[in-house]
Design a protein around this motif. Structure first.
Motif, mmCIF file in Angstrom:
data_model
loop_
_atom_site.group_PDB
_atom_site.id
_atom_site.type_symbol
_atom_site.label_atom_id
_atom_site.label_comp_id
_atom_site.label_asym_id
_atom_site.label_seq_id
_atom_site.Cartn_x
_atom_site.Cartn_y
_atom_site.Cartn_z
ATOM 1 N N ALA A 1 47.978 47.628 38.157
ATOM 2 C CA ALA A 1 46.739 47.506 38.910
ATOM 3 C C ALA A 1 46.878 47.848 40.323
ATOM 4 C CB ALA A 1 46.095 45.873 38.721
ATOM 5 N N GLU B 1 47.273 51.810 39.956
ATOM 6 C CA GLU B 1 45.930 52.313 39.766
ATOM 7 C C GLU B 1 44.800 52.177 40.819
ATOM 8 O OE1 GLU B 1 45.135 50.669 35.946
ATOM 9 O OE2 GLU B 1 46.741 51.732 35.026
ATOM 10 N N MET B 2 44.858 51.007 41.612
ATOM 11 C CA MET B 2 44.016 50.864 42.418
ATOM 12 C C MET B 2 44.110 51.118 43.872
ATOM 13 S SD MET B 2 41.440 49.851 40.526
ATOM 14 C CE MET B 2 40.296 49.300 41.655
ATOM 15 N N ARG C 1 42.714 45.422 46.484
ATOM 16 C CA ARG C 1 41.771 46.226 45.355
ATOM 17 C C ARG C 1 42.209 45.489 43.941
ATOM 18 N NH1 ARG C 1 41.437 50.223 49.182
ATOM 19 N NH2 ARG C 1 43.304 51.421 48.244
ATOM 20 N N ALA C 2 43.667 45.476 43.757
ATOM 21 C CA ALA C 2 44.215 45.193 42.745
ATOM 22 C C ALA C 2 43.841 43.482 42.496
ATOM 23 C CB ALA C 2 45.906 45.179 42.529
ATOM 24 N N GLU D 1 41.095 42.115 43.528
ATOM 25 C CA GLU D 1 39.766 42.188 43.090
ATOM 26 C C GLU D 1 39.367 42.481 41.755
ATOM 27 O OE1 GLU D 1 38.109 44.951 46.125
ATOM 28 O OE2 GLU D 1 38.174 43.184 47.949
ATOM 29 N N LYS D 2 40.249 43.505 41.261
ATOM 30 C CA LYS D 2 40.060 43.964 39.960
ATOM 31 C C LYS D 2 40.539 43.081 38.772
ATOM 32 C CE LYS D 2 41.505 47.305 36.507
ATOM 33 N NZ LYS D 2 42.506 48.440 36.262
ATOM 34 N N HIS E 1 40.499 39.631 39.581
ATOM 35 C CA HIS E 1 39.937 38.323 39.838
ATOM 36 C C HIS E 1 41.260 37.301 40.252
ATOM 37 C CE1 HIS E 1 36.208 40.239 38.612
ATOM 38 N NE2 HIS E 1 36.771 40.442 37.401
#
Length: 293
Positions: A13, A16-17, A22-23, A25-26, A28
């Protein structure tokens, strides 16, 4: 040492983010949890996976990412399979065939298979005969369908039919007449058109038939091989199954008088001895056995 799925999911994550926030957030989860997961994974492996500020992925990180992506795909397939099993739709067929079987037998067999298993998942690969064996050993497919090799101690086999591969040349080949009269002398001047050229190290102690020819053209497509042979650009082996069905074979002559002019082979299904066949594979095996009984 054991890599945890969650650790690899977090690393994937972040990459990729392109960032920890941002990871988080992806996924949670908190950004702190992301940082702790990456740090723990790096400690476990004893090497950096990410360079911070600016964020860059190390070679080790890329390798872990590749593995994590593979595991994610496998997990998705597993979940789908479990869902199919729950719905009573569990059949899956993972099969490798050679070009001749793919052309003349696979369409009929697969149509019947799909009639019996309309919700089945199919993975059908076309490989040269020797590579089918490698694919089954490596676990890339569950079962192979093609000619048997002389020694296959690692496999269980189900013979289906016999075939004869015949060395042929087009009547339009410039050396066609000489090949009929004295093939031993002419063979070193012509190319062999074949589906697969193995590495000499695979069979170092064997005298390979291909060594009798000037060179080998590796052409995977059976249609293109036949076109080249019929046009007189080389010689090659064609099974009796193909000779009986292809209009182009009318222009092909048998190269007689050689100990390897004809090669008889048994063709069938094979799978690893240690494997327990899936329901889908067993269904296909039964279908083939009935077809050639």
């Amino acid at each position: 040492m054991r890599l945890e799925t969650q650790e690899m999911r977090v690393l994937a994550a972040v990459i990729e983010m392109n960032g920890f926030k941002r990871a988080a957030e992806k996924l949670h989860i908190s950004q702190s949890a992301v940082s702790q997961a990456i740090a723990g994974l790096e400690r476990k492996l004893g090497q950096k996976l990410l360079q911070r500020k600016p964020l860059e992925v190390t070679e080790a990180g890329l390798r872990i990412l590749t593995y994590a992506q593979h595991m994610a795909r496998e997990e998705e397939l597993l979940v789908n399979d479990l869902g199919d099993i729950k719905r009573g739709q569990s059949a899956k067929l993972s099969l490798a065939v050679n070009s001749a079987i793919n052309r003349y037998h696979a369409p009929e067999l697969l149509k019947k298979y799909c009639e019996q298993n309309p919700f089945a998942r199919l993975q059908i690969e076309e490989y040269p005969s020797r590579q089918i064996i490698q694919a089954v050993v490596a676990g890339a497919v569950e079962i192979g369908m093609g000619p048997f090799q002389t020694h296959m101690p690692a496999f269980d086999r189900q013979p289906l039919f016999d075939e004869v591969r015949t060395l042929v040349v087009s009547r339009h080949h410039p050396f066609a007449e000489q090949l009929q009269d004295d093939p031993e002398v002419v063979l070193p001047q012509v190319p062999l058109v074949a589906s697969y050229v193995d590495d000499p190290l695979e069979r170092p102690a064997m005298q390979r038939i291909r060594d009798r020819f000037s060179r080998v053209w590796e052409v995977r497509s059976i249609t293109l091989r036949l076109e080249l042979l019929a046009a007189g650009y080389g010689v090659g082996y064609v099974s009796d199954m193909v000779l009986a069905k292809e209009p182009l074979s009318a222009d092909l002559l048998v190269v007689e008088g050689l100990p390897f002019s004809r090669i008889a082979r048994s063709v069938g299904l094979f799978y690893r001895k240690d494997a327990v066949l899936s329901a889908g594979a067993q269904t296909f095996l039964d279908l083939c056995t009935a077809r050639w009984s």
